[in-house]
Design a protein around this motif. Structure first.
Motif: not given
Length: 271
Positions: A158-162
């Motif tokens: 779950p990396v950050k969306p950007w």
């Protein structure tokens, strides 16, 4: 007695008296001479004794000075020995601490290498096993044809969306199949927070990828890049310390840390 006989007798007595007187005078002279010789010998002995005493006093004084100097030197050496023993004890303690630190560091390097290898293995498995997923975020057409491979992105957590958008763009552009994302680290890292990616590449691809990420730091929201034991925050490459293994020194993957907020439009990224 006759006068002649008497005169002769007196003369003989006088002669005997004179002879005795002469012998007495000679004996006295001899005695006086012996006495003077004895006195002179005694004086010479006294003078020799005085010289010897003076020399002995000087020798005693010199010996006392030498003894005092030796005692002072011994005290100095004792002080130096105490200092050396203290330094040796400190070095031994430091050496033990350094050995403990080195053992801890080696353990960290081993765990980091094992973790990176496991992460790379999982990423490779995920890249081969993940089914295509629908595109999310900006329209594919708006990002260009190089972005069309994003449907088969490996599971990087779950990396950050950007971070995901930037990672997908770079992965597709450079044909990278193995990417690591969220994961624990034994030291301070952006990976647990979902703000870092590890893209496994060869030397030529890694150089081009690092250059692209740094050139478009703004839209990609890149904080810094690490590759081949060097780090660059946008102001030039700096050499890093040796961490003990190729994985820990980032010799076969490009590490990209991202800012805690999105950057600009990815449509401007053309590398």
């Amino acid at each position: 007695m006759t006068r002649a006989e008497l005169t002769d007798l007196v003369a003989q007595e006088q002669l005997r008296a004179l002879d005795s007187l002469q012998r007495a005078r000679i004996a006295r002279v001899n005695a006086e001479s012996t006495a003077r010789a004895a006195e002179e010998d005694a004086q010479a002995r006294r003078e020799a004794a005085e010289v010897a005493r003076t020399a002995a006093d000087a020798a005693v004084a010199s010996t006392a000075v030498a003894v005092a100097a030796q005692e002072a030197r011994l005290r100095e050496l004792d002080g130096q020995r105490s200092g050396v023993e203290a330094e040796l004890a400190a070095v031994r303690a430091s050496d033990g601490s350094l050995r403990d630190q080195r053992a801890a560091y080696d353990g960290y390097q081993r765990r980091a290498a094992e973790q990176a290898e496991e992460e790379r293995r999982r990423a490779a498995q995920a890249a081969a096993a993940d089914p295509p997923s629908p595109a999310a975020g900006p329209a594919v057409s708006a990002l260009g044809p190089q972005y069309t491979c994003r449907a088969s992105v490996p599971r990087w957590g779950p990396v950050k969306p950007w971070v995901s958008e930037a990672g997908q763009l770079l992965r597709c552009r450079f044909g990278i199949g193995s990417v690591g994302g969220v994961g624990s680290r034994p030291n301070a890292s952006d990976h647990p927070a979902g703000l870092a990616l590890d893209l496994f590449v060869n030397r030529a691809t890694g150089d081009a990828l690092a250059d692209c990420a740094l050139r478009y730091r703004g839209p990609l929201a890149v904080k810094y890049v690490i590759f081949r034991q060097r780090i660059n925050s946008g102001s030039g490459w700096r050499q890093m310390e040796d961490r003990g293994s190729p994985v820990a020194n980032h010799m076969e993957h490009v590490h990209i840390s991202f800012n805690s907020s999105p950057g600009g439009s990815l449509a401007s990224v053309s590398c």
